[in-house]
Design an enzyme around this catalytic site. Structure first.
Site, PDB file in Angstrom:
ATOM      1  N   VAL A  63       6.543   3.013  -2.953  1.00  0.00           N
ATOM      2  CA  VAL A  63       7.168   1.767  -3.582  1.00  0.00           C
ATOM      3  C   VAL A  63       6.418   0.466  -3.426  1.00  0.00           C
ATOM      4  O   VAL A  63       6.663   0.279  -4.872  1.00  0.00           O
ATOM      5  CB  VAL A  63       8.045   1.559  -2.340  1.00  0.00           C
ATOM      6  CG1 VAL A  63       9.123   0.735  -3.149  1.00  0.00           C
ATOM      7  CG2 VAL A  63       9.483   2.525  -2.998  1.00  0.00           C
TER       8      VAL A  63
ATOM      9  N   HIS B  84      14.296  12.501  -7.866  1.00  0.00           N
ATOM     10  CA  HIS B  84      15.225  12.570  -7.110  1.00  0.00           C
ATOM     11  C   HIS B  84      16.280  13.895  -7.517  1.00  0.00           C
ATOM     12  O   HIS B  84      16.477  13.119  -9.517  1.00  0.00           O
ATOM     13  CB  HIS B  84      16.355  11.789  -5.988  1.00  0.00           C
ATOM     14  CG  HIS B  84      15.232  11.108  -4.529  1.00  0.00           C
ATOM     15  ND1 HIS B  84      14.150  11.735  -4.717  1.00  0.00           N
ATOM     16  CD2 HIS B  84      16.182  10.420  -4.237  1.00  0.00           C
ATOM     17  CE1 HIS B  84      14.507  11.892  -2.920  1.00  0.00           C
ATOM     18  NE2 HIS B  84      15.504  11.042  -2.873  1.00  0.00           N
TER      19      HIS B  84
ATOM     20  N   SER C  50       8.536  12.322  -2.626  1.00  0.00           N
ATOM     21  CA  SER C  50       8.449  10.509  -2.303  1.00  0.00           C
ATOM     22  C   SER C  50       9.196   9.836  -1.712  1.00  0.00           C
ATOM     23  O   SER C  50       9.115   8.317  -1.680  1.00  0.00           O
ATOM     24  CB  SER C  50       8.660  10.500  -4.171  1.00  0.00           C
ATOM     25  OG  SER C  50       9.833  10.853  -4.644  1.00  0.00           O
TER      26      SER C  50
ATOM     27  N   CYS D 270      17.902   4.885  -2.831  1.00  0.00           N
ATOM     28  CA  CYS D 270      17.846   5.168  -4.250  1.00  0.00           C
ATOM     29  C   CYS D 270      18.715   6.351  -4.983  1.00  0.00           C
ATOM     30  O   CYS D 270      18.978   7.117  -5.450  1.00  0.00           O
ATOM     31  CB  CYS D 270      16.267   6.203  -4.217  1.00  0.00           C
ATOM     32  SG  CYS D 270      16.115   7.144  -2.196  1.00  0.00           S
TER      33      CYS D 270
ATOM     34  N   THR E 168       0.894  -1.423   0.266  1.00  0.00           N
ATOM     35  CA  THR E 168      -0.150   0.218   0.323  1.00  0.00           C
ATOM     36  C   THR E 168       0.955   1.198   0.148  1.00  0.00           C
ATOM     37  O   THR E 168       0.250   1.988   0.005  1.00  0.00           O
ATOM     38  CB  THR E 168      -1.162  -0.160   1.171  1.00  0.00           C
ATOM     39  OG1 THR E 168      -0.186  -0.312   2.838  1.00  0.00           O
ATOM     40  CG2 THR E 168      -1.952  -1.080   1.419  1.00  0.00           C
TER      41      THR E 168
ATOM     42  N   ARG F 149      -3.292  -2.113   9.912  1.00  0.00           N
ATOM     43  CA  ARG F 149      -3.717  -1.177   9.233  1.00  0.00           C
ATOM     44  C   ARG F 149      -5.032  -1.084   8.028  1.00  0.00           C
ATOM     45  O   ARG F 149      -5.917  -0.564   8.079  1.00  0.00           O
ATOM     46  CB  ARG F 149      -3.093   0.518   9.510  1.00  0.00           C
ATOM     47  CG  ARG F 149      -2.764   0.587  10.507  1.00  0.00           C
ATOM     48  CD  ARG F 149      -2.093   2.260  10.059  1.00  0.00           C
ATOM     49  NE  ARG F 149      -0.100   1.966   9.426  1.00  0.00           N
ATOM     50  CZ  ARG F 149       0.323   1.339  10.211  1.00  0.00           C
ATOM     51  NH1 ARG F 149       0.707   1.138  11.828  1.00  0.00           N
ATOM     52  NH2 ARG F 149       1.476   1.231   9.566  1.00  0.00           N
TER      53      ARG F 149
ATOM     54  N   ARG G 100      16.400  17.971   1.470  1.00  0.00           N
ATOM     55  CA  ARG G 100      14.951  17.663   1.021  1.00  0.00           C
ATOM     56  C   ARG G 100      14.719  19.282   0.340  1.00  0.00           C
ATOM     57  O   ARG G 100      14.949  20.058   0.978  1.00  0.00           O
ATOM     58  CB  ARG G 100      14.066  17.145   2.157  1.00  0.00           C
ATOM     59  CG  ARG G 100      14.232  16.652   2.978  1.00  0.00           C
ATOM     60  CD  ARG G 100      13.095  15.275   2.049  1.00  0.00           C
ATOM     61  NE  ARG G 100      13.318  13.639   2.424  1.00  0.00           N
ATOM     62  CZ  ARG G 100      13.531  12.748   2.109  1.00  0.00           C
ATOM     63  NH1 ARG G 100      13.120  12.301   0.891  1.00  0.00           N
ATOM     64  NH2 ARG G 100      13.214  11.623   2.602  1.00  0.00           N
TER      65      ARG G 100
HETATM   66  N1  LIG Z   1      10.655   5.497  -0.674  1.00  0.00           N
HETATM   67  C1  LIG Z   1      11.569   5.470  -1.557  1.00  0.00           C
HETATM   68  O1  LIG Z   1      11.610   6.086  -3.175  1.00  0.00           O
HETATM   69  C2  LIG Z   1      12.650   4.827  -1.498  1.00  0.00           C
HETATM   70  C3  LIG Z   1      13.515   4.241  -2.397  1.00  0.00           C
HETATM   71  C4  LIG Z   1      14.627   3.092  -1.857  1.00  0.00           C
HETATM   72  C5  LIG Z   1      14.124   2.503  -0.588  1.00  0.00           C
HETATM   73  N2  LIG Z   1      12.751   3.272   0.264  1.00  0.00           N
HETATM   74  C6  LIG Z   1      12.558   2.163   1.151  1.00  0.00           C
HETATM   75  O2  LIG Z   1      11.565   1.441   0.818  1.00  0.00           O
HETATM   76  C7  LIG Z   1      10.670   1.252   1.766  1.00  0.00           C
HETATM   77  C8  LIG Z   1       9.005   1.580   2.125  1.00  0.00           C
HETATM   78  O3  LIG Z   1       9.337   3.365   1.506  1.00  0.00           O
HETATM   79  P1  LIG Z   1       7.588   3.888   0.936  1.00  0.00           P
HETATM   80  O4  LIG Z   1       8.434   5.433   1.094  1.00  0.00           O
HETATM   81  O5  LIG Z   1       7.087   3.006  -0.049  1.00  0.00           O
HETATM   82  O6  LIG Z   1       7.132   3.440   2.020  1.00  0.00           O
HETATM   83  P2  LIG Z   1       5.646   3.932   2.682  1.00  0.00           P
HETATM   84  O7  LIG Z   1       4.502   5.139   1.283  1.00  0.00           O
HETATM   85  O8  LIG Z   1       5.472   4.395   3.873  1.00  0.00           O
HETATM   86  O9  LIG Z   1       5.440   2.389   2.643  1.00  0.00           O
HETATM   87  C9  LIG Z   1       5.271   1.934   3.542  1.00  0.00           C
HETATM   88  C10 LIG Z   1       4.474   0.525   3.838  1.00  0.00           C
HETATM   89  O10 LIG Z   1       4.926  -0.008   4.410  1.00  0.00           O
HETATM   90  C11 LIG Z   1       4.340  -0.677   4.892  1.00  0.00           C
HETATM   91  N3  LIG Z   1       4.367  -1.118   6.717  1.00  0.00           N
HETATM   92  C12 LIG Z   1       4.140  -0.143   7.644  1.00  0.00           C
HETATM   93  N4  LIG Z   1       4.517  -1.062   8.789  1.00  0.00           N
HETATM   94  C13 LIG Z   1       4.349  -1.642   8.273  1.00  0.00           C
HETATM   95  C14 LIG Z   1       3.975  -3.557   9.207  1.00  0.00           C
HETATM   96  N5  LIG Z   1       4.262  -3.224  10.570  1.00  0.00           N
HETATM   97  N6  LIG Z   1       3.989  -4.888   8.826  1.00  0.00           N
HETATM   98  C15 LIG Z   1       3.655  -4.422   7.604  1.00  0.00           C
HETATM   99  N7  LIG Z   1       3.730  -3.617   6.421  1.00  0.00           N
HETATM  100  C16 LIG Z   1       4.312  -2.220   7.431  1.00  0.00           C
HETATM  101  C17 LIG Z   1       2.535   0.007   5.107  1.00  0.00           C
HETATM  102  O11 LIG Z   1       1.556  -0.605   5.331  1.00  0.00           O
HETATM  103  P3  LIG Z   1      -0.274   0.257   5.811  1.00  0.00           P
HETATM  104  O12 LIG Z   1      -0.530   0.814   4.610  1.00  0.00           O
HETATM  105  O13 LIG Z   1      -0.399  -1.019   6.687  1.00  0.00           O
HETATM  106  O14 LIG Z   1       0.600   1.232   6.869  1.00  0.00           O
HETATM  107  C18 LIG Z   1       2.895   0.170   3.687  1.00  0.00           C
HETATM  108  O15 LIG Z   1       2.612  -0.331   2.736  1.00  0.00           O
HETATM  109  C19 LIG Z   1      11.734   1.609   2.819  1.00  0.00           C
HETATM  110  O16 LIG Z   1      11.981   1.033   3.364  1.00  0.00           O
HETATM  111  C20 LIG Z   1      12.414   2.765   2.521  1.00  0.00           C
HETATM  112  O17 LIG Z   1      13.235   3.461   2.865  1.00  0.00           O
HETATM  113  C21 LIG Z   1      12.221   4.124   0.218  1.00  0.00           C
END
Ligand SMILES: NC(=O)c1ccc[n+]([C@@H]2O[C@H](COP(=O)([O-])OP(=O)(O)OC[C@H]3O[C@@H](n4cnc5c(N)ncnc54)[C@H](OP(=O)(O)O)[C@@H]3O)[C@@H](O)[C@H]2O)c1
Length: 337
Positions: A14, A242, A158, A128, A11, A39, A235
């Protein structure tokens, strides 16, 4: 051969992009399991025109899953990746939980696909900003070995997830309306502002987590342990993609013409370097794309030896820096055996 896949964090910013990449690249999916926290359990997300239900992540979620794409938190990865790996599943993790582990390959398929050889069941997707910076730098590193990188990032909302993107929208709206806004996700007011990257700051060196990743992960991916890197990560109020200003020093001089031609001839890189029109890489042009935009290719005038080049790059880090890179790793797994 079709595979049974799971997305942990389906959800999130990423996770949703991963669904899109699997669909767009026609990944051979037999079954796709969408996992998130309690959630979001029960929410529906469309994949290939079919509505799939999000399930709560539990220790039993990985039975029968062959490849699990993790896009949740570092804590979730530390707890559940070993469980998934023990269940026989290959984990591709986007968090920083395993990146520094010498036994875990840190893979950018367009740079070091060979790192997968003899892998265990956990693979790490790099940071990233590191992926976006290294894709063009690796092209030049193949001309002459890279010795030093000085980088300044301009990082989008993002990169901090779906809630941070919403915070940028809300704080910008509040600022325009002259209304007060209390930040919820990021530490400082975001609309019409820039601030130092929101990762932890090492009290001794003063470098934040993002800046340290650019050093350690670049060394591991390129296999150059003595590479010198100094970054300043910030940021900026950009919704998606980016940008990075890079000064890169090589062992031997590389001419601007040679660098431009090599970059232009590389798949996944788009040279946007029009001096006459003053047209160079921009995050709005990079957003939703699969190519890293590279421009402002100049000889660094501060280095009279001609061994340093200056570049400005922009890339959609949700795709190139996360989801797409993970799916490209999964595609490498398809080629095995
Ligand atoms: N954004 C980027 O550009 C980017 C780039 C490289 C790496 N990353 C890494 O990729 C990961 C995800 O990033 P994001 O930006 O997509 O974050 P995000 O939008 O905040 O999404 C987080 C996801 O993790 C789930 N989650 C959180 N706590 C959880 C739990 N206890 N059990 C199961 N699922 C859980 C959330 O589900 P719910 O909907 O249930 O809360 C949501 O689907 C992070 O580790 C981040 O550092 C991100």
């Amino acid at each position: 051969v079709k595979k049974t896949l799971a997305i942990v964090g389906a959800t999130g910013a990423v996770g949703r992009e991963m669904l899109l990449c699997l669909e767009q690249r026609r990944f051979p999916v037999k079954e796709l399991r969408l996992l998130a926290s309690a959630r979001s359990a029960g929410a529906e997300i469309e994949f290939r025109g079919e509505k799939l239900k999000v399930e709560e992540l539990t220790a039993g979620s990985f039975a029968g899953v062959e490849i699990a794409l993790f896009a949740a938190t570092t804590g979730v990865a530390k707890e559940f990746a070993p469980i998934a790996a023990r269940a026989g599943c290959v984990v591709i993790d986007n968090s920083s939980a395993f990146r520094a582990d010498p036994g875990v390959p840190l893979v950018v398929p367009r740079i070091n696909p060979e790192a997968l050889e003899g892998h265990g069941n956990i693979l790490a997707n790099p940071n990233c900003s590191t992926i976006i910076s290294l894709l063009p730098l690796n092209v030049l590193h193949e001309i002459s070995p890279l010795s030093r990188v000085i980088a300044a990032t301009y990082q989008a909302a993002s990169g901090a997830g779906a809630e941070a993107m919403e915070e940028l929208r809300e704080s910008t709206r509040a600022a325009l309306d002259g209304k007060p806004f209390t930040p919820k996700v990021l530490p400082h007011p975001y609309g019409f502002n820039i601030f130092s990257h929101d990762s932890d700051v090492d009290p001794e060196t003063g470098y934040n987590g993002e800046e340290r990743k650019l050093l350690t992960e670049s060394r591991k991916i390129l296999g150059v342990p003595e590479l010198r890197v100094s970054a300043t990560c910030v940021r900026v109020p950009v919704l998606r993609a980016h940008s990075v200003a890079i000064h890169a020093e090589f062992r031997d001089p590389i001419s601007v013409e040679h660098a431009r031609a090599a970059l232009a001839g590389t798949k996944g890189i788009e040279v946007v370097d029009d001096r006459e029109a003053n047209l160079f890489p921009m995050p709005v042009a990079a957003a939703h794309g699969d190519g890293v935009l590279v421009g402002r290719i100049r000889a660094d005038l501060s280095d009279p030896t001609g061994r340093t080049l200056a570049l400005f790059v922009a890339g959609d880090q949700l795709r190139i820096g996360a989801a797409l890179n993970a799916v490209e790793i999964a595609e490498l797994l398809l080629e095995e055996k």
